[in-house]
Design a protein around this motif. Structure first.
Motif, PDB file in Angstrom:
ATOM      1  N   MET A   1      -9.733  -5.112   4.643  1.00  0.00           N
ATOM      2  CA  MET A   1      -8.604  -3.995   4.462  1.00  0.00           C
ATOM      3  C   MET A   1      -7.595  -4.371   3.406  1.00  0.00           C
ATOM      4  SD  MET A   1      -8.166  -3.233   8.852  1.00  0.00           S
ATOM      5  CE  MET A   1      -6.585  -3.255   8.558  1.00  0.00           C
ATOM      6  N   PHE A   2      -7.307  -3.397   2.833  1.00  0.00           N
ATOM      7  CA  PHE A   2      -6.330  -3.525   1.776  1.00  0.00           C
ATOM      8  C   PHE A   2      -5.515  -2.302   1.514  1.00  0.00           C
ATOM      9  CE2 PHE A   2     -10.030  -2.063  -0.377  1.00  0.00           C
ATOM     10  CZ  PHE A   2      -9.609  -1.046  -1.190  1.00  0.00           C
ATOM     11  N   LYS A   3      -4.617  -2.355   0.575  1.00  0.00           N
ATOM     12  CA  LYS A   3      -3.658  -1.159   0.510  1.00  0.00           C
ATOM     13  C   LYS A   3      -3.415  -1.450  -0.963  1.00  0.00           C
ATOM     14  CE  LYS A   3       0.824   0.925   1.392  1.00  0.00           C
ATOM     15  NZ  LYS A   3       2.090   0.717   2.265  1.00  0.00           N
ATOM     16  N   ARG A   4      -3.438  -0.202  -1.761  1.00  0.00           N
ATOM     17  CA  ARG A   4      -3.034  -0.037  -3.332  1.00  0.00           C
ATOM     18  C   ARG A   4      -2.048   0.628  -3.189  1.00  0.00           C
ATOM     19  NH1 ARG A   4      -8.891   0.650  -4.981  1.00  0.00           N
ATOM     20  NH2 ARG A   4      -9.397  -1.796  -5.389  1.00  0.00           N
ATOM     21  N   VAL A   5      -0.948   0.528  -4.134  1.00  0.00           N
ATOM     22  CA  VAL A   5       0.420   1.147  -4.382  1.00  0.00           C
ATOM     23  C   VAL A   5       0.476   1.815  -5.712  1.00  0.00           C
ATOM     24  CG1 VAL A   5       3.027   1.082  -4.125  1.00  0.00           C
ATOM     25  CG2 VAL A   5       1.412  -0.155  -2.434  1.00  0.00           C
ATOM     26  N   PHE A   6       0.761   2.960  -5.997  1.00  0.00           N
ATOM     27  CA  PHE A   6       0.878   3.513  -7.207  1.00  0.00           C
ATOM     28  C   PHE A   6       2.376   4.171  -7.517  1.00  0.00           C
ATOM     29  CE2 PHE A   6      -3.143   3.658  -5.827  1.00  0.00           C
ATOM     30  CZ  PHE A   6      -4.248   3.497  -7.026  1.00  0.00           C
ATOM     31  N   ASP A   7       2.731   4.197  -8.501  1.00  0.00           N
ATOM     32  CA  ASP A   7       4.243   4.584  -8.937  1.00  0.00           C
ATOM     33  C   ASP A   7       4.181   6.143  -8.901  1.00  0.00           C
ATOM     34  OD1 ASP A   7       3.244   5.058 -11.267  1.00  0.00           O
ATOM     35  OD2 ASP A   7       4.292   3.320 -12.356  1.00  0.00           O
ATOM     36  N   ALA A   8       5.075   6.826  -9.420  1.00  0.00           N
ATOM     37  CA  ALA A   8       5.247   8.304  -9.439  1.00  0.00           C
ATOM     38  C   ALA A   8       4.161   8.569 -10.603  1.00  0.00           C
ATOM     39  CB  ALA A   8       6.418   8.509  -9.473  1.00  0.00           C
ATOM     40  N   ALA A   9       4.131   7.812 -11.715  1.00  0.00           N
ATOM     41  CA  ALA A   9       3.121   8.247 -12.782  1.00  0.00           C
ATOM     42  C   ALA A   9       1.677   8.043 -12.347  1.00  0.00           C
ATOM     43  CB  ALA A   9       3.559   7.450 -14.094  1.00  0.00           C
ATOM     44  N   GLY A  10       1.439   7.471 -11.553  1.00  0.00           N
ATOM     45  CA  GLY A  10       0.229   7.244 -11.012  1.00  0.00           C
ATOM     46  C   GLY A  10      -0.641   5.745 -11.221  1.00  0.00           C
ATOM     47  N   SER A  11       0.331   4.998 -11.827  1.00  0.00           N
ATOM     48  CA  SER A  11       0.008   3.507 -12.190  1.00  0.00           C
ATOM     49  C   SER A  11       0.022   2.394 -11.156  1.00  0.00           C
ATOM     50  CB  SER A  11       0.733   2.962 -13.356  1.00  0.00           C
ATOM     51  OG  SER A  11       0.877   3.845 -14.419  1.00  0.00           O
ATOM     52  N   THR A  13       0.843  -0.168  -8.896  1.00  0.00           N
ATOM     53  CA  THR A  13       1.688  -1.253  -9.192  1.00  0.00           C
ATOM     54  C   THR A  13       1.528  -2.591  -8.134  1.00  0.00           C
ATOM     55  OG1 THR A  13       2.875  -0.234  -7.490  1.00  0.00           O
ATOM     56  CG2 THR A  13       3.593   0.515  -9.817  1.00  0.00           C
ATOM     57  N   ALA A  14       0.828  -2.300  -6.921  1.00  0.00           N
ATOM     58  CA  ALA A  14       0.757  -3.319  -6.226  1.00  0.00           C
ATOM     59  C   ALA A  14      -0.713  -3.285  -5.450  1.00  0.00           C
ATOM     60  CB  ALA A  14       1.763  -3.511  -5.248  1.00  0.00           C
ATOM     61  N   ILE A  15      -1.211  -4.346  -5.109  1.00  0.00           N
ATOM     62  CA  ILE A  15      -2.313  -4.540  -4.215  1.00  0.00           C
ATOM     63  C   ILE A  15      -2.136  -5.703  -3.032  1.00  0.00           C
ATOM     64  CG2 ILE A  15      -4.865  -4.891  -4.120  1.00  0.00           C
ATOM     65  CD1 ILE A  15      -5.249  -4.314  -6.789  1.00  0.00           C
ATOM     66  N   THR A  16      -2.371  -5.117  -1.861  1.00  0.00           N
ATOM     67  CA  THR A  16      -2.266  -6.153  -0.715  1.00  0.00           C
ATOM     68  C   THR A  16      -3.255  -6.148   0.160  1.00  0.00           C
ATOM     69  OG1 THR A  16       0.038  -5.498  -0.619  1.00  0.00           O
ATOM     70  CG2 THR A  16      -0.674  -6.709   1.302  1.00  0.00           C
ATOM     71  N   LEU A  17      -3.970  -7.596   0.200  1.00  0.00           N
ATOM     72  CA  LEU A  17      -4.987  -7.778   1.079  1.00  0.00           C
ATOM     73  C   LEU A  17      -4.495  -7.889   2.459  1.00  0.00           C
ATOM     74  CD1 LEU A  17      -8.219  -8.297   0.972  1.00  0.00           C
ATOM     75  CD2 LEU A  17      -7.557 -10.623   0.471  1.00  0.00           C
ATOM     76  N   GLU A  39     -13.252  -7.443  -6.325  1.00  0.00           N
ATOM     77  CA  GLU A  39     -13.519  -5.925  -6.360  1.00  0.00           C
ATOM     78  C   GLU A  39     -11.989  -5.413  -6.006  1.00  0.00           C
ATOM     79  OE1 GLU A  39     -15.101  -2.475  -7.094  1.00  0.00           O
ATOM     80  OE2 GLU A  39     -15.884  -4.284  -7.763  1.00  0.00           O
ATOM     81  N   ILE A  40     -11.580  -5.909  -4.846  1.00  0.00           N
ATOM     82  CA  ILE A  40     -10.198  -5.231  -4.316  1.00  0.00           C
ATOM     83  C   ILE A  40      -9.152  -5.433  -5.379  1.00  0.00           C
ATOM     84  CG2 ILE A  40      -8.745  -5.389  -2.729  1.00  0.00           C
ATOM     85  CD1 ILE A  40     -11.034  -6.146  -0.606  1.00  0.00           C
ATOM     86  N   MET A  41      -8.926  -6.848  -5.930  1.00  0.00           N
ATOM     87  CA  MET A  41      -7.888  -7.127  -6.660  1.00  0.00           C
ATOM     88  C   MET A  41      -7.897  -6.753  -8.138  1.00  0.00           C
ATOM     89  SD  MET A  41      -6.027  -8.353  -4.495  1.00  0.00           S
ATOM     90  CE  MET A  41      -5.607  -8.968  -2.699  1.00  0.00           C
ATOM     91  N   GLN A  42      -8.861  -6.125  -8.680  1.00  0.00           N
ATOM     92  CA  GLN A  42      -9.035  -5.641  -9.845  1.00  0.00           C
ATOM     93  C   GLN A  42      -8.498  -6.398 -10.979  1.00  0.00           C
ATOM     94  OE1 GLN A  42      -7.776  -1.376  -9.697  1.00  0.00           O
ATOM     95  NE2 GLN A  42      -9.425  -0.943  -8.397  1.00  0.00           N
TER      96      GLN A  42
END
Length: 86
Positions: A1-11, A13-17, A39-42
């Protein structure tokens, strides 16, 4: 399980495992975990990467994260108090 966070421009910004497991008894569990984490952490993307609530007893995953440059920043401790109820 992981979460990716994107900024308003869609970039990115963070990945949490949060959790990563291999099948119990898999002969190459560490290899499976390493491939999954990569794969998750790109690795090619510049962003903050963290792992959260990873058990210290999950030795293969801890070894993989350490090999990939993760550091322990904080640990959780389970404390149990037993009461004598008569």
């Amino acid at each position: 399980m992981f979460k990716r966070v994107f900024d308003a421009a869609g970039s990115l910004t963070a990945i949490t495992l949060f959790r990563c497991e291999a099948a119990p008894g898999h002969p190459d569990a560490k290899g499976v975990l390493k491939r999954a984490v990569l794969e998750i952490m790109q690795p090619g993307h510049a962003c903050k990467r963290s792992a959260f609530n990873i058990r210290a007893s999950h030795k293969e995953l801890v070894e993989v994260l350490t090999e990939l440059g993760f550091n322990a920043g904080m640990e959780q401790v389970l404390m149990v108090r037993e009461y004598n109820v008569e």
